[in-house]
Design an enzyme around this catalytic site. Sequence first.
Site, short mmCIF file in Angstrom:
data_model
loop_
_atom_site.label_atom_id
_atom_site.label_comp_id
_atom_site.label_asym_id
_atom_site.label_seq_id
_atom_site.Cartn_x
_atom_site.Cartn_y
_atom_site.Cartn_z
N HIS A 280 1.12 -1.44 0.42
CA HIS A 280 -0.20 0.27 0.03
C HIS A 280 1.12 1.42 0.00
CE1 HIS A 280 -4.22 1.71 1.50
NE2 HIS A 280 -3.66 2.67 0.68
N VAL A 281 1.06 1.60 -1.28
CA VAL A 281 1.85 2.80 -1.52
C VAL A 281 1.36 3.87 -0.51
CG1 VAL A 281 0.90 3.93 -3.30
CG2 VAL A 281 2.81 3.78 -3.14
N HIS A 282 2.99 4.19 0.08
CA HIS A 282 2.92 5.92 1.40
C HIS A 282 3.99 6.58 0.71
CE1 HIS A 282 4.02 2.20 3.25
NE2 HIS A 282 4.96 3.20 3.84
N LEU A 283 3.77 7.74 1.65
CA LEU A 283 4.87 9.33 1.57
C LEU A 283 4.81 9.35 3.03
CD1 LEU A 283 3.74 11.53 -1.87
CD2 LEU A 283 5.63 9.95 -1.39
#
Length: 173
Positions: free
Chosen positions: A131-134
């Site tokens: 789950h892509v996150h910055l």
Amino acid sequence: MSLEHLWAGWRREYIVQATERERTGEPAHDEDGCVFCRLARSGEPSEDNLVVWRGELTFVVMNAYPYATGHVLVMPLRHEASLGGLTEGESAELWSATRQAVATIEAAFDPDGLNMGANLGRAAGAGLPAHVHLHVLPRWSGDTNFMTSVAETRVMPESLQLSWKRLTDAWPG
Ligand SMILES: [Zn+2]
């Protein structure tokens, strides 16, 4: 003392789950098994879910593994592993939310600088690569090196709840 011992309640669950995935290497392909998806479904921002801001397509949440006080994660509400897999709308809102997170951290914490960025894939250090996150986190002159701090236990000078309150108070709207 580990962070696991420092934080109680759901944050403990969050940490245990993430650690479990880290250990087993089990990919969180399904939304049901994804801690971030659970946060995405946890409703309006509150002191319990530690969501700072919730938009149409993205949200901002306190990092339960903070490298520094005020460390937040910005991510799509939808379960998506890659930046390239985001829709145009998600990409646009992810970027505007990230810019707002930077501005809000500056307003709330008055840091000497900030780090923002992403660990894409497990080899790059992502704890939950599915789950892509910055990451956006404030930095102060003399604090520990970003890469070093990733691997070490951090002693946090203030609670996640207090950081959450400072950020939600400073977030516009
Ligand atoms: Zn997810």
